[in-house]
Design an enzyme around this catalytic site. Structure first.
Site, PDB file in Angstrom:
ATOM      1  N   THR A 153       0.817  -1.762   0.219  1.00  0.00           N
ATOM      2  CA  THR A 153       0.089   0.064   0.381  1.00  0.00           C
ATOM      3  C   THR A 153       1.219   0.937   0.013  1.00  0.00           C
ATOM      4  OG1 THR A 153      -0.359  -0.361   1.749  1.00  0.00           O
ATOM      5  CG2 THR A 153      -2.172  -1.081   1.181  1.00  0.00           C
ATOM      6  N   LYS A 179       4.500  -6.595   4.056  1.00  0.00           N
ATOM      7  CA  LYS A 179       4.186  -5.237   3.519  1.00  0.00           C
ATOM      8  C   LYS A 179       4.123  -5.136   5.154  1.00  0.00           C
ATOM      9  CE  LYS A 179       0.780  -3.457   3.336  1.00  0.00           C
ATOM     10  NZ  LYS A 179      -0.107  -2.514   4.306  1.00  0.00           N
ATOM     11  N   THR A 190      -0.278  -1.140   8.736  1.00  0.00           N
ATOM     12  CA  THR A 190      -1.676  -2.551   8.922  1.00  0.00           C
ATOM     13  C   THR A 190      -0.368  -2.764   7.998  1.00  0.00           C
ATOM     14  OG1 THR A 190      -3.231  -0.599   8.404  1.00  0.00           O
ATOM     15  CG2 THR A 190      -3.107  -2.809   6.702  1.00  0.00           C
ATOM     16  N   GLU A 277       6.653   5.311   7.158  1.00  0.00           N
ATOM     17  CA  GLU A 277       6.416   5.841   6.353  1.00  0.00           C
ATOM     18  C   GLU A 277       7.038   7.112   6.796  1.00  0.00           C
ATOM     19  OE1 GLU A 277       1.230   4.284   5.766  1.00  0.00           O
ATOM     20  OE2 GLU A 277       1.934   6.177   7.238  1.00  0.00           O
ATOM     21  N   ASN A 401      -0.323  10.362   5.791  1.00  0.00           N
ATOM     22  CA  ASN A 401      -1.310  10.114   5.779  1.00  0.00           C
ATOM     23  C   ASN A 401      -1.967  10.910   5.741  1.00  0.00           C
ATOM     24  OD1 ASN A 401      -0.993   7.303   7.740  1.00  0.00           O
ATOM     25  ND2 ASN A 401       0.765   8.282   8.436  1.00  0.00           N
ATOM     26  N   SER A 406      -6.453  10.441  -0.870  1.00  0.00           N
ATOM     27  CA  SER A 406      -6.229  11.732  -2.382  1.00  0.00           C
ATOM     28  C   SER A 406      -5.374  10.519  -3.742  1.00  0.00           C
ATOM     29  CB  SER A 406      -6.070  12.825  -1.675  1.00  0.00           C
ATOM     30  OG  SER A 406      -4.276  12.254  -1.747  1.00  0.00           O
TER      31      SER A 406
END
Length: 406
Positions: A153, A179, A190, A277, A401, A406
Protein backbone atom coordinates in the site's frame (compact mmCIF):
# COMPACT_ATOMS: atom_id res chain seq x y z
CA UNK A 1 13.01 6.38 1.10
CA UNK A 2 13.60 3.28 3.20
CA UNK A 3 16.52 3.17 5.67
CA UNK A 4 19.52 0.91 5.11
CA UNK A 5 19.61 -2.28 3.08
CA UNK A 6 16.07 -3.17 2.03
CA UNK A 7 16.99 -5.05 -1.12
CA UNK A 8 15.09 -8.18 -2.09
CA UNK A 9 17.23 -11.31 -1.77
CA UNK A 10 17.10 -14.29 -4.10
CA UNK A 11 13.61 -15.62 -3.36
CA UNK A 12 14.06 -19.38 -3.35
CA UNK A 13 11.16 -21.50 -4.60
CA UNK A 14 9.24 -23.37 -1.90
CA UNK A 15 8.12 -26.76 -3.13
CA UNK A 16 4.36 -27.04 -2.92
CA UNK A 17 3.63 -23.30 -3.18
CA UNK A 18 2.41 -21.47 -6.28
CA UNK A 19 1.57 -17.78 -6.52
CA UNK A 20 -0.50 -15.80 -8.99
CA UNK A 21 -1.48 -12.15 -9.24
CA UNK A 22 -3.63 -9.85 -11.32
CA UNK A 23 -4.79 -6.27 -11.81
CA UNK A 24 -8.27 -6.18 -10.27
CA UNK A 25 -8.49 -2.36 -10.02
CA UNK A 26 -9.59 -2.56 -6.37
CA UNK A 27 -8.19 0.93 -5.87
CA UNK A 28 -5.10 1.30 -8.03
CA UNK A 29 -4.65 1.53 -11.79
CA UNK A 30 -2.00 -0.31 -13.78
CA UNK A 31 -0.59 -2.38 -10.94
CA UNK A 32 -1.10 -5.84 -9.47
CA UNK A 33 -3.44 -5.58 -6.47
CA UNK A 34 -4.78 -9.14 -6.14
CA UNK A 35 -2.58 -12.06 -5.09
CA UNK A 36 -3.40 -15.76 -4.71
CA UNK A 37 -1.32 -18.43 -2.96
CA UNK A 38 -1.96 -22.10 -3.70
CA UNK A 39 -0.57 -24.84 -1.42
CA UNK A 40 -0.08 -28.52 -2.06
CA UNK A 41 -2.71 -30.74 -0.51
CA UNK A 42 -1.66 -31.83 2.98
CA UNK A 43 0.14 -28.58 3.81
CA UNK A 44 -0.11 -27.44 7.42
CA UNK A 45 -1.09 -23.81 7.96
CA UNK A 46 -1.11 -21.57 11.04
CA UNK A 47 -2.12 -17.95 11.56
CA UNK A 48 -1.88 -15.10 14.04
CA UNK A 49 -4.09 -12.06 13.70
CA UNK A 50 -4.63 -8.53 14.97
CA UNK A 51 -5.93 -7.97 18.50
CA UNK A 52 -7.81 -4.87 17.40
CA UNK A 53 -11.47 -5.27 18.49
CA UNK A 54 -12.56 -3.65 15.21
CA UNK A 55 -10.85 -6.36 13.18
CA UNK A 56 -11.71 -6.59 9.51
CA UNK A 57 -14.21 -8.97 7.91
CA UNK A 58 -11.49 -11.11 6.28
CA UNK A 59 -9.81 -11.55 9.68
CA UNK A 60 -13.01 -13.00 11.15
CA UNK A 61 -13.41 -15.36 8.22
CA UNK A 62 -9.77 -16.43 8.08
CA UNK A 63 -9.86 -17.33 11.77
CA UNK A 64 -13.02 -19.40 11.29
CA UNK A 65 -11.69 -21.17 8.20
CA UNK A 66 -8.42 -22.04 9.94
CA UNK A 67 -10.37 -23.69 12.75
CA UNK A 68 -12.30 -25.71 10.17
CA UNK A 69 -9.15 -27.32 8.74
CA UNK A 70 -6.10 -26.71 6.60
CA UNK A 71 -6.64 -24.22 3.75
CA UNK A 72 -5.38 -24.64 0.20
CA UNK A 73 -5.58 -21.01 -0.94
CA UNK A 74 -4.94 -17.49 0.27
CA UNK A 75 -6.47 -14.51 -1.56
CA UNK A 76 -5.14 -11.03 -0.77
CA UNK A 77 -6.29 -7.67 -2.07
CA UNK A 78 -4.69 -4.30 -1.50
CA UNK A 79 -6.27 -0.86 -1.70
CA UNK A 80 -9.26 -1.66 0.52
CA UNK A 81 -9.16 -3.05 4.07
CA UNK A 82 -12.78 -4.29 4.16
CA UNK A 83 -12.81 -3.16 7.81
CA UNK A 84 -15.59 -1.21 9.46
CA UNK A 85 -17.86 -2.45 6.69
CA UNK A 86 -20.51 -4.37 8.68
CA UNK A 87 -22.64 -7.14 7.24
CA UNK A 88 -21.90 -6.11 3.65
CA UNK A 89 -18.18 -6.44 4.31
CA UNK A 90 -18.62 -9.93 5.75
CA UNK A 91 -20.73 -10.92 2.77
CA UNK A 92 -18.10 -9.59 0.35
CA UNK A 93 -15.30 -11.50 2.08
CA UNK A 94 -17.41 -14.67 2.03
CA UNK A 95 -18.26 -14.11 -1.64
CA UNK A 96 -14.55 -13.81 -2.45
CA UNK A 97 -13.88 -17.17 -0.79
CA UNK A 98 -16.87 -18.81 -2.45
CA UNK A 99 -15.90 -17.70 -5.95
CA UNK A 100 -12.26 -18.71 -5.58
CA UNK A 101 -13.34 -22.07 -4.11
CA UNK A 102 -15.64 -22.59 -7.09
CA UNK A 103 -12.90 -21.76 -9.60
CA UNK A 104 -10.28 -23.90 -7.82
CA UNK A 105 -12.56 -26.85 -7.03
CA UNK A 106 -12.19 -26.72 -3.22
CA UNK A 107 -14.42 -26.01 -0.25
CA UNK A 108 -15.10 -22.41 0.83
CA UNK A 109 -13.37 -23.09 4.15
CA UNK A 110 -10.18 -23.99 2.25
CA UNK A 111 -9.76 -20.33 1.27
CA UNK A 112 -8.42 -17.62 3.60
CA UNK A 113 -9.16 -13.99 2.58
CA UNK A 114 -6.97 -10.98 3.43
CA UNK A 115 -7.39 -7.28 2.71
CA UNK A 116 -5.31 -4.17 3.31
CA UNK A 117 -5.89 -0.51 2.53
CA UNK A 118 -8.47 2.13 3.37
CA UNK A 119 -10.78 1.37 6.34
CA UNK A 120 -14.54 1.99 6.17
CA UNK A 121 -15.08 1.64 2.42
CA UNK A 122 -16.84 -1.31 0.81
CA UNK A 123 -14.87 -3.65 -1.42
CA UNK A 124 -15.57 -3.27 -5.15
CA UNK A 125 -16.52 -6.93 -5.06
CA UNK A 126 -17.41 -7.24 -8.74
CA UNK A 127 -13.96 -6.08 -9.86
CA UNK A 128 -12.23 -8.21 -7.24
CA UNK A 129 -14.07 -11.37 -8.23
CA UNK A 130 -13.34 -10.75 -11.91
CA UNK A 131 -9.64 -10.71 -11.08
CA UNK A 132 -9.64 -14.18 -9.50
CA UNK A 133 -9.45 -16.25 -12.70
CA UNK A 134 -6.58 -14.19 -14.20
CA UNK A 135 -4.70 -14.57 -10.93
CA UNK A 136 -5.29 -18.33 -10.94
CA UNK A 137 -4.17 -18.53 -14.56
CA UNK A 138 -0.85 -16.93 -13.63
CA UNK A 139 0.04 -19.37 -10.82
CA UNK A 140 3.73 -20.26 -10.79
CA UNK A 141 6.40 -21.29 -8.29
CA UNK A 142 8.76 -18.34 -8.68
CA UNK A 143 6.38 -15.38 -8.26
CA UNK A 144 7.35 -14.27 -4.75
CA UNK A 145 8.50 -10.85 -5.94
CA UNK A 146 5.21 -10.29 -7.79
CA UNK A 147 3.37 -11.19 -4.59
CA UNK A 148 5.49 -8.87 -2.44
CA UNK A 149 4.77 -6.03 -4.87
CA UNK A 150 1.08 -6.91 -5.21
CA UNK A 151 0.31 -6.55 -1.50
CA UNK A 152 1.95 -3.12 -1.02
CA UNK A 153 0.00 0.00 0.00
CA UNK A 154 2.09 2.94 1.24
CA UNK A 155 5.20 0.74 1.16
CA UNK A 156 8.00 2.18 -0.95
CA UNK A 157 9.64 -1.18 -1.55
CA UNK A 158 8.66 -4.87 -1.65
CA UNK A 159 9.78 -6.87 1.37
CA UNK A 160 11.12 -10.42 1.29
CA UNK A 161 13.41 -12.88 3.02
CA UNK A 162 14.54 -16.34 1.97
CA UNK A 163 16.94 -18.98 3.26
CA UNK A 164 17.85 -22.55 2.40
CA UNK A 165 18.97 -25.00 5.06
CA UNK A 166 19.84 -28.68 5.31
CA UNK A 167 18.43 -31.22 7.77
CA UNK A 168 19.54 -34.86 7.72
CA UNK A 169 20.86 -34.46 4.21
CA UNK A 170 17.67 -32.89 2.80
CA UNK A 171 17.72 -29.30 1.47
CA UNK A 172 14.77 -27.19 2.63
CA UNK A 173 13.65 -23.63 1.90
CA UNK A 174 12.07 -20.91 4.05
CA UNK A 175 10.73 -17.95 2.05
CA UNK A 176 8.42 -15.12 3.04
CA UNK A 177 7.08 -11.68 2.24
CA UNK A 178 5.57 -8.87 4.29
CA UNK A 179 3.96 -5.49 3.77
CA UNK A 180 3.52 -2.54 6.06
CA UNK A 181 4.81 0.98 6.58
CA UNK A 182 2.25 2.78 8.75
CA UNK A 183 -0.39 1.88 11.35
CA UNK A 184 2.25 -0.37 12.86
CA UNK A 185 2.60 -1.39 16.49
CA UNK A 186 2.74 -4.60 18.54
CA UNK A 187 -0.11 -7.09 18.97
CA UNK A 188 0.52 -7.86 15.38
CA UNK A 189 2.23 -4.87 14.39
CA UNK A 190 -1.17 -2.25 8.82
CA UNK A 191 0.92 -5.42 8.21
CA UNK A 192 0.53 -8.69 6.40
CA UNK A 193 3.11 -11.46 6.23
CA UNK A 194 3.20 -14.85 4.53
CA UNK A 195 6.02 -17.33 5.13
CA UNK A 196 6.28 -20.83 3.71
CA UNK A 197 8.65 -23.76 4.06
CA UNK A 198 8.76 -27.12 2.31
CA UNK A 199 9.99 -28.83 5.48
CA UNK A 200 7.64 -31.45 6.99
CA UNK A 201 6.24 -29.98 10.23
CA UNK A 202 3.11 -31.05 12.12
CA UNK A 203 0.23 -28.61 12.30
CA UNK A 204 0.60 -28.17 16.08
CA UNK A 205 4.28 -27.29 15.75
CA UNK A 206 3.61 -24.91 12.86
CA UNK A 207 1.32 -22.88 15.13
CA UNK A 208 3.86 -23.03 17.96
CA UNK A 209 6.71 -21.95 15.70
CA UNK A 210 4.62 -19.05 14.42
CA UNK A 211 3.63 -17.84 17.88
CA UNK A 212 7.21 -18.03 19.16
CA UNK A 213 8.76 -16.19 16.24
CA UNK A 214 6.03 -13.52 15.95
CA UNK A 215 6.77 -12.56 19.55
CA UNK A 216 10.42 -12.09 18.59
CA UNK A 217 9.70 -10.15 15.40
CA UNK A 218 6.35 -8.60 14.42
CA UNK A 219 5.41 -8.11 18.07
CA UNK A 220 8.63 -6.19 18.61
CA UNK A 221 8.17 -3.42 16.06
CA UNK A 222 6.37 -0.10 16.10
CA UNK A 223 6.20 2.81 13.67
CA UNK A 224 3.39 4.97 15.04
CA UNK A 225 1.75 3.07 17.91
CA UNK A 226 -1.43 2.25 15.95
CA UNK A 227 -2.59 -1.38 15.87
CA UNK A 228 -4.26 -2.14 12.56
CA UNK A 229 -7.64 -3.77 11.99
CA UNK A 230 -6.19 -6.21 9.45
CA UNK A 231 -2.84 -7.52 10.71
CA UNK A 232 -2.27 -11.14 9.78
CA UNK A 233 0.72 -13.46 9.73
CA UNK A 234 0.53 -16.88 8.12
CA UNK A 235 3.02 -19.76 8.22
CA UNK A 236 2.74 -22.70 5.82
CA UNK A 237 4.63 -25.99 5.92
CA UNK A 238 4.06 -27.98 2.73
CA UNK A 239 6.32 -30.94 3.54
CA UNK A 240 6.97 -31.28 -0.18
CA UNK A 241 10.78 -31.47 0.08
CA UNK A 242 10.50 -34.84 1.80
CA UNK A 243 11.80 -36.27 5.05
CA UNK A 244 10.13 -37.45 8.25
CA UNK A 245 7.63 -35.03 9.78
CA UNK A 246 8.83 -32.99 12.76
CA UNK A 247 6.25 -33.53 15.49
CA UNK A 248 8.05 -32.59 18.71
CA UNK A 249 10.35 -29.93 20.14
CA UNK A 250 12.60 -32.77 21.22
CA UNK A 251 13.32 -33.56 17.57
CA UNK A 252 16.86 -32.30 16.91
CA UNK A 253 15.66 -30.62 13.71
CA UNK A 254 13.16 -28.40 15.53
CA UNK A 255 15.80 -26.03 16.90
CA UNK A 256 17.31 -25.61 13.43
CA UNK A 257 13.92 -24.76 11.89
CA UNK A 258 13.18 -22.34 14.73
CA UNK A 259 16.52 -20.62 14.17
CA UNK A 260 15.94 -20.14 10.43
CA UNK A 261 12.34 -19.02 10.90
CA UNK A 262 13.38 -16.50 13.57
CA UNK A 263 15.90 -14.91 11.20
CA UNK A 264 13.38 -14.76 8.36
CA UNK A 265 10.64 -13.27 10.56
CA UNK A 266 12.97 -10.70 12.14
CA UNK A 267 14.16 -9.62 8.71
CA UNK A 268 10.59 -9.22 7.43
CA UNK A 269 9.56 -7.29 10.56
CA UNK A 270 12.58 -5.00 10.49
CA UNK A 271 11.99 -4.27 6.80
CA UNK A 272 8.62 -2.81 7.79
CA UNK A 273 10.32 -0.45 10.25
CA UNK A 274 13.03 0.45 7.73
CA UNK A 275 10.23 1.40 5.33
CA UNK A 276 8.17 3.19 7.98
CA UNK A 277 6.18 6.04 6.49
CA UNK A 278 8.58 8.96 6.13
CA UNK A 279 11.33 7.14 8.06
CA UNK A 280 14.88 8.45 7.81
CA UNK A 281 16.39 6.46 10.69
CA UNK A 282 16.16 2.88 11.97
CA UNK A 283 16.18 2.69 15.76
CA UNK A 284 16.90 -0.26 18.03
CA UNK A 285 15.73 0.11 21.63
CA UNK A 286 17.39 -2.52 23.81
CA UNK A 287 16.45 -2.75 27.48
CA UNK A 288 18.35 -5.01 29.87
CA UNK A 289 18.67 -5.48 33.62
CA UNK A 290 14.92 -5.82 34.08
CA UNK A 291 13.11 -7.85 36.71
CA UNK A 292 11.14 -9.56 33.92
CA UNK A 293 10.59 -9.38 30.16
CA UNK A 294 7.34 -7.44 30.49
CA UNK A 295 8.91 -4.43 32.18
CA UNK A 296 11.73 -4.43 29.64
CA UNK A 297 9.12 -4.33 26.87
CA UNK A 298 7.06 -1.67 28.64
CA UNK A 299 10.06 0.65 28.80
CA UNK A 300 11.28 -0.15 25.30
CA UNK A 301 7.85 0.58 23.82
CA UNK A 302 7.50 3.74 25.91
CA UNK A 303 10.70 5.07 24.31
CA UNK A 304 9.84 3.76 20.85
CA UNK A 305 6.33 5.25 20.88
CA UNK A 306 7.34 8.66 22.22
CA UNK A 307 6.74 11.33 19.56
CA UNK A 308 9.19 13.59 21.38
CA UNK A 309 11.96 10.98 21.26
CA UNK A 310 11.18 10.12 17.62
CA UNK A 311 11.13 13.75 16.46
CA UNK A 312 14.36 14.51 18.31
CA UNK A 313 16.01 11.62 16.52
CA UNK A 314 14.67 12.86 13.19
CA UNK A 315 16.28 16.24 13.91
CA UNK A 316 19.52 14.60 15.14
CA UNK A 317 18.97 16.43 18.43
CA UNK A 318 20.57 14.58 21.39
CA UNK A 319 17.82 15.72 23.74
CA UNK A 320 18.28 12.66 25.95
CA UNK A 321 16.02 13.99 28.68
CA UNK A 322 13.12 12.85 26.52
CA UNK A 323 14.41 9.27 26.77
CA UNK A 324 14.56 9.51 30.56
CA UNK A 325 11.02 10.90 30.65
CA UNK A 326 9.75 7.98 28.54
CA UNK A 327 11.44 5.51 30.90
CA UNK A 328 9.85 7.25 33.87
CA UNK A 329 6.27 7.19 32.59
CA UNK A 330 6.37 3.59 31.33
CA UNK A 331 4.56 2.48 34.48
CA UNK A 332 7.20 0.10 35.83
CA UNK A 333 6.59 -0.14 39.60
CA UNK A 334 9.26 0.71 42.17
CA UNK A 335 11.76 1.83 39.54
CA UNK A 336 14.96 3.06 41.19
CA UNK A 337 16.18 5.75 38.79
CA UNK A 338 19.54 5.94 40.60
CA UNK A 339 20.39 2.54 39.12
CA UNK A 340 19.54 3.40 35.52
CA UNK A 341 22.21 3.64 32.81
CA UNK A 342 21.48 4.81 29.25
CA UNK A 343 23.65 4.67 26.14
CA UNK A 344 23.23 6.22 22.71
CA UNK A 345 25.25 3.82 20.58
CA UNK A 346 28.54 3.47 22.48
CA UNK A 347 28.13 6.85 24.20
CA UNK A 348 26.87 6.71 27.77
CA UNK A 349 24.49 9.61 28.27
CA UNK A 350 23.05 8.72 31.67
CA UNK A 351 24.94 7.17 34.58
CA UNK A 352 23.23 6.21 37.83
CA UNK A 353 20.20 8.30 36.95
CA UNK A 354 22.06 11.50 36.01
CA UNK A 355 24.19 12.87 33.22
CA UNK A 356 27.33 10.80 32.58
CA UNK A 357 30.39 12.84 33.62
CA UNK A 358 32.23 12.37 30.33
CA UNK A 359 29.20 12.90 28.06
CA UNK A 360 29.39 15.77 25.59
CA UNK A 361 26.69 17.27 23.40
CA UNK A 362 28.96 16.92 20.39
CA UNK A 363 29.35 13.17 20.94
CA UNK A 364 25.59 12.75 21.33
CA UNK A 365 24.89 14.79 18.19
CA UNK A 366 27.37 12.71 16.18
CA UNK A 367 25.56 9.53 17.23
CA UNK A 368 22.17 11.04 16.39
CA UNK A 369 23.35 11.89 12.87
CA UNK A 370 23.65 8.19 11.99
CA UNK A 371 20.91 6.50 9.97
CA UNK A 372 20.92 3.49 12.33
CA UNK A 373 20.79 4.25 16.04
CA UNK A 374 20.75 2.07 19.15
CA UNK A 375 19.34 3.25 22.46
CA UNK A 376 20.40 0.89 25.26
CA UNK A 377 18.96 1.04 28.76
CA UNK A 378 20.14 -0.92 31.82
CA UNK A 379 17.56 -0.89 34.63
CA UNK A 380 19.89 -2.47 37.17
CA UNK A 381 17.23 -4.64 38.78
CA UNK A 382 17.47 -8.10 37.23
CA UNK A 383 18.64 -10.24 34.32
CA UNK A 384 15.71 -9.90 31.87
CA UNK A 385 16.17 -8.17 28.52
CA UNK A 386 14.24 -7.46 25.33
CA UNK A 387 14.50 -5.39 22.16
CA UNK A 388 12.06 -3.29 20.14
CA UNK A 389 12.63 -1.79 16.67
CA UNK A 390 11.21 1.53 15.52
CA UNK A 391 11.93 4.56 13.32
CA UNK A 392 11.92 8.33 13.61
CA UNK A 393 8.92 10.59 13.03
CA UNK A 394 9.40 12.98 10.14
CA UNK A 395 7.49 15.66 8.23
CA UNK A 396 6.79 13.09 5.53
CA UNK A 397 4.88 10.84 7.94
CA UNK A 398 2.30 13.59 8.35
CA UNK A 399 2.20 14.30 4.61
CA UNK A 400 1.73 10.62 3.69
CA UNK A 401 -1.09 10.07 6.14
CA UNK A 402 -2.76 13.41 5.47
CA UNK A 403 -2.92 12.56 1.75
CA UNK A 404 -3.53 8.78 2.08
CA UNK A 405 -7.07 8.76 0.63
CA UNK A 406 -6.48 11.37 -2.07
Amino acid sequence: MAVGDVSMPQMHVVKGVKIGSAEAYVRYQNRRDLVIFEFAEGSNVAGIFTQNAFCAAPVHISKAHLLAGNPRYLVINTGNANAGTGKIGMANAEATCAKLAELAGVQNTEVLPFSTGVIGEQLPIDRLVQGLQPALDSLQEDAWLDAATGIMTTDTTPKGASEQFELDGVLYTMTGISKGAGMIRPNMATMLSYVATDAPISRELVQQLLKTTVNLSFNRITVDGDTSTNDSCILIATGQAGGVEITSESDSRYAAVLDVLTRVMKRLAQLIVRDGEGATKFITVAVEGGADTQECCDIAYSIAHSPLVKTAIFASDPNWGRILAAIGYAGVPNLDVKKIQVWLGDIQICKDGGAAADYTEAAGAAEMEKSEITIRVDLGRGSARDTVYTCDLSYDYVKINADYRS
